[in-house]
Scaffold this motif. Structure first.
Motif, PDB file in Angstrom:
ATOM      1  N   UNK A  62       0.819  -1.208   0.000  1.00  0.00           N
ATOM      2  CA  UNK A  62       0.000   0.000   0.000  1.00  0.00           C
ATOM      3  C   UNK A  62       0.857   1.264   0.000  1.00  0.00           C
ATOM      4  N   UNK A  63       2.121   1.105   0.366  1.00  0.00           N
ATOM      5  CA  UNK A  63       3.030   2.253   0.334  1.00  0.00           C
ATOM      6  C   UNK A  63       3.246   2.758  -1.084  1.00  0.00           C
ATOM      7  N   UNK A  64       2.878   1.949  -2.102  1.00  0.00           N
ATOM      8  CA  UNK A  64       2.994   2.412  -3.483  1.00  0.00           C
ATOM      9  C   UNK A  64       2.177   3.675  -3.710  1.00  0.00           C
ATOM     10  N   UNK A  65       1.040   3.770  -3.043  1.00  0.00           N
ATOM     11  CA  UNK A  65       0.182   4.941  -3.204  1.00  0.00           C
ATOM     12  C   UNK A  65       0.829   6.178  -2.598  1.00  0.00           C
ATOM     13  N   UNK A  66       1.411   6.016  -1.431  1.00  0.00           N
ATOM     14  CA  UNK A  66       2.089   7.144  -0.785  1.00  0.00           C
ATOM     15  C   UNK A  66       3.259   7.622  -1.640  1.00  0.00           C
ATOM     16  N   UNK A  67       4.026   6.673  -2.160  1.00  0.00           N
ATOM     17  CA  UNK A  67       5.166   7.032  -3.003  1.00  0.00           C
ATOM     18  C   UNK A  67       4.713   7.709  -4.298  1.00  0.00           C
ATOM     19  N   UNK A  68       3.627   7.208  -4.891  1.00  0.00           N
ATOM     20  CA  UNK A  68       3.143   7.791  -6.142  1.00  0.00           C
ATOM     21  C   UNK A  68       2.675   9.228  -5.942  1.00  0.00           C
ATOM     22  N   UNK A  69       1.934   9.464  -4.862  1.00  0.00           N
ATOM     23  CA  UNK A  69       1.449  10.826  -4.595  1.00  0.00           C
ATOM     24  C   UNK A  69       2.608  11.755  -4.294  1.00  0.00           C
ATOM     25  N   UNK A  70       3.571  11.267  -3.496  1.00  0.00           N
ATOM     26  CA  UNK A  70       4.698  12.111  -3.121  1.00  0.00           C
ATOM     27  C   UNK A  70       5.578  12.443  -4.325  1.00  0.00           C
ATOM     28  N   UNK A  71       5.771  11.473  -5.210  1.00  0.00           N
ATOM     29  CA  UNK A  71       6.686  11.674  -6.334  1.00  0.00           C
ATOM     30  C   UNK A  71       6.034  12.428  -7.490  1.00  0.00           C
ATOM     31  N   UNK A  72       4.746  12.234  -7.681  1.00  0.00           N
ATOM     32  CA  UNK A  72       4.091  12.793  -8.869  1.00  0.00           C
ATOM     33  C   UNK A  72       2.950  13.752  -8.516  1.00  0.00           C
ATOM     34  N   UNK A  73       3.017  14.347  -7.336  1.00  0.00           N
ATOM     35  CA  UNK A  73       1.942  15.276  -6.941  1.00  0.00           C
ATOM     36  C   UNK A  73       1.881  16.493  -7.858  1.00  0.00           C
ATOM     37  N   UNK A  74       3.027  16.885  -8.414  1.00  0.00           N
ATOM     38  CA  UNK A  74       3.030  18.021  -9.333  1.00  0.00           C
ATOM     39  C   UNK A  74       2.219  17.730 -10.580  1.00  0.00           C
ATOM     40  N   UNK A  75       2.395  16.535 -11.160  1.00  0.00           N
ATOM     41  CA  UNK A  75       1.645  16.162 -12.351  1.00  0.00           C
ATOM     42  C   UNK A  75       0.154  16.000 -12.047  1.00  0.00           C
ATOM     43  N   UNK A  76      -0.163  15.474 -10.849  1.00  0.00           N
ATOM     44  CA  UNK A  76      -1.575  15.314 -10.473  1.00  0.00           C
ATOM     45  C   UNK A  76      -2.242  16.678 -10.367  1.00  0.00           C
ATOM     46  N   UNK A  77      -1.612  17.600  -9.667  1.00  0.00           N
ATOM     47  CA  UNK A  77      -2.176  18.926  -9.508  1.00  0.00           C
ATOM     48  C   UNK A  77      -2.285  19.633 -10.858  1.00  0.00           C
ATOM     49  N   UNK A  78      -1.266  19.506 -11.688  1.00  0.00           N
ATOM     50  CA  UNK A  78      -1.271  20.152 -12.998  1.00  0.00           C
ATOM     51  C   UNK A  78      -2.418  19.616 -13.861  1.00  0.00           C
ATOM     52  N   UNK A  79      -2.660  18.315 -13.810  1.00  0.00           N
ATOM     53  CA  UNK A  79      -3.739  17.725 -14.592  1.00  0.00           C
ATOM     54  C   UNK A  79      -5.098  18.264 -14.152  1.00  0.00           C
ATOM     55  N   UNK A  80      -5.321  18.325 -12.850  1.00  0.00           N
ATOM     56  CA  UNK A  80      -6.598  18.840 -12.340  1.00  0.00           C
ATOM     57  C   UNK A  80      -6.764  20.317 -12.685  1.00  0.00           C
ATOM     58  N   UNK A  81      -5.668  21.079 -12.623  1.00  0.00           N
ATOM     59  CA  UNK A  81      -5.719  22.505 -12.940  1.00  0.00           C
ATOM     60  C   UNK A  81      -6.024  22.727 -14.410  1.00  0.00           C
ATOM     61  N   UNK A  82      -5.291  22.051 -15.276  1.00  0.00           N
ATOM     62  CA  UNK A  82      -5.525  22.187 -16.718  1.00  0.00           C
ATOM     63  C   UNK A  82      -6.949  21.765 -17.078  1.00  0.00           C
ATOM     64  N   UNK A  83      -7.402  20.645 -16.527  1.00  0.00           N
ATOM     65  CA  UNK A  83      -8.749  20.160 -16.822  1.00  0.00           C
ATOM     66  C   UNK A  83      -9.804  21.132 -16.310  1.00  0.00           C
ATOM     67  N   UNK A  84      -9.568  21.714 -15.126  1.00  0.00           N
ATOM     68  CA  UNK A  84     -10.530  22.670 -14.579  1.00  0.00           C
ATOM     69  C   UNK A  84     -10.632  23.927 -15.420  1.00  0.00           C
ATOM     70  N   UNK A  85      -9.487  24.461 -15.849  1.00  0.00           N
ATOM     71  CA  UNK A  85      -9.501  25.662 -16.686  1.00  0.00           C
ATOM     72  C   UNK A  85     -10.150  25.364 -18.038  1.00  0.00           C
ATOM     73  N   UNK A  86      -9.799  24.238 -18.642  1.00  0.00           N
ATOM     74  CA  UNK A  86     -10.393  23.867 -19.928  1.00  0.00           C
ATOM     75  C   UNK A  86     -11.898  23.676 -19.799  1.00  0.00           C
ATOM     76  N   UNK A  87     -12.345  23.078 -18.693  1.00  0.00           N
ATOM     77  CA  UNK A  87     -13.776  22.886 -18.480  1.00  0.00           C
ATOM     78  C   UNK A  87     -14.490  24.221 -18.336  1.00  0.00           C
ATOM     79  N   UNK A  88     -13.885  25.159 -17.605  1.00  0.00           N
ATOM     80  CA  UNK A  88     -14.496  26.488 -17.449  1.00  0.00           C
ATOM     81  C   UNK A  88     -14.593  27.205 -18.790  1.00  0.00           C
ATOM     82  N   UNK A  89     -13.543  27.127 -19.596  1.00  0.00           N
ATOM     83  CA  UNK A  89     -13.580  27.750 -20.923  1.00  0.00           C
ATOM     84  C   UNK A  89     -14.623  27.083 -21.818  1.00  0.00           C
ATOM     85  N   UNK A  90     -14.699  25.759 -21.763  1.00  0.00           N
ATOM     86  CA  UNK A  90     -15.709  25.043 -22.551  1.00  0.00           C
ATOM     87  C   UNK A  90     -17.113  25.440 -22.119  1.00  0.00           C
ATOM     88  N   UNK A  91     -17.302  25.654 -20.815  1.00  0.00           N
ATOM     89  CA  UNK A  91     -18.629  26.033 -20.322  1.00  0.00           C
ATOM     90  C   UNK A  91     -19.037  27.402 -20.852  1.00  0.00           C
TER      91      UNK A  91
END
Length: 292
Positions: A62-91
């Motif tokens: 289960x530590x794989x999840x902790x490691x994945x979030x810690x190592x790739x949190x920048x990409x996760x946040x960037x994906x949610x941010x880009x998707x949120x902005x694109x969704x707002x523009x599409x709306x």
């Protein structure tokens, strides 16, 4: 005289018929959703010390999840941010377009709907590559912006967050327009006229009548846009740079290039949990009683 058994027999038969009708869909979900999902969960719990060559052992890491979030949190946040902005523009863009088609297009309505879905007639990859040509450093868009001094002489659009968000907005815009149009089309125009007769300004009439009645389309459109945009990797791959990588690019690289199945599986499940949680909170806030 009909007995109780004679009356119950048709009801039982109809009940069994319903189950038989559901069976093909249930089998489809089992084969193409439940089994792959179970496989993904299992992969996310593999021993991270394994490899494609030596194989992986199921060690419930289960530590794989902790490691994945810690190592790739920048990409996760960037994906949610880009998707949120694109969704707002599409709306914003999609609502204006859907409103025009529903209430102003007249005899051109069917043609405009065809134009909305026309991009689906070509490959998603080709549509994204066309944006790479449009936003190229020697393209007409960059030249025009440099001419009016909105971009510096060495400024560029390609390989920037702007290019990635523009690609997401363009590619997923039809997923916003169609639900909005379906919702707006059902609104009785007499309700909008009644708000005007009651001395409501156009803006107030829109906020009090049109927008609330179109909320099912807003909720459906934002979900249909945000969910695939958050997991997309094609736009970031073709229009972005290493600094604009989204979580989809990382997952794709872990699976196909690095062969780190445990990290890829953990990151995939983490993204799924985040999106499902966000969607549940959004739907709960927006309300679902009008979506059925």
């Amino acid at each position: 005289m009909a007995t109780l058994d004679d009356v119950a027999a048709p009801k039982a038969k109809r009940k069994l018929t319903g189950y038989w009708l559901i069976l093909p869909g249930a089998l489809w979900l089992a084969v193409f959703f439940v089994i792959p999902f179970y496989s993904l969960i299992s992969t996310s719990l593999f021993d991270p010390k394994g490899s494609v060559l030596t194989g992986y052992d199921m060690t419930w890491h289960f530590s794989n999840y902790v490691d994945a979030i810690d190592q790739y949190k920048g990409q996760i946040w960037r994906s949610l941010w880009y998707a949120g902005v694109a969704t707002a523009l599409c709306l914003v863009i999609g609502y204006v377009l859907a409103y025009a088609i529903a209430f102003k297009a007249g005899r051109w309505k069917n043609l405009m709907l065809v134009l909305v879905i026309a991009p689906f007639f070509t490959s998603f990859l080709l549509r994204t590559l066309s944006w790479k040509l449009i936003l190229a450093d020697d393209g007409f868009v960059v030249d025009a912006l440099q001419t009016v001094h909105l971009l510096g002489d060495d400024g560029r659009l390609l390989a920037t967050p702007f290019a990635v968000i523009a690609g997401l907005t363009y590619n997923f815009l039809p997923f916003m327009v169609l639900p909005l149009y379906a919702s707006l089309e059902k609104i009785d125009i007499r309700l909008i006229e009644a708000s005007s007769d009651l001395y409501a300004s156009p803006l107030r009439g829109f906020l009090k009548v049109t927008l609330p009645l179109s909320m099912p389309g807003v909720v459906a459109g934002t979900l249909l846009t945000f969910i695939p945009a958050a997991g997309d990797y094609v736009n970031a791959q073709l229009l972005g740079s290493p600094n604009t990588r989204m979580v989809g690019n990382t997952i794709q690289s872990l699976f196909t290039t690095q062969g780190d199945y445990a990290a890829a599986g953990a990151l995939s499940v983490t993204l799924m949990i985040i999106i499902v949680g966000a969607v549940l909170m959004y739907v709960r806030t927006a309300g679902t009683e009008d979506l059925v």
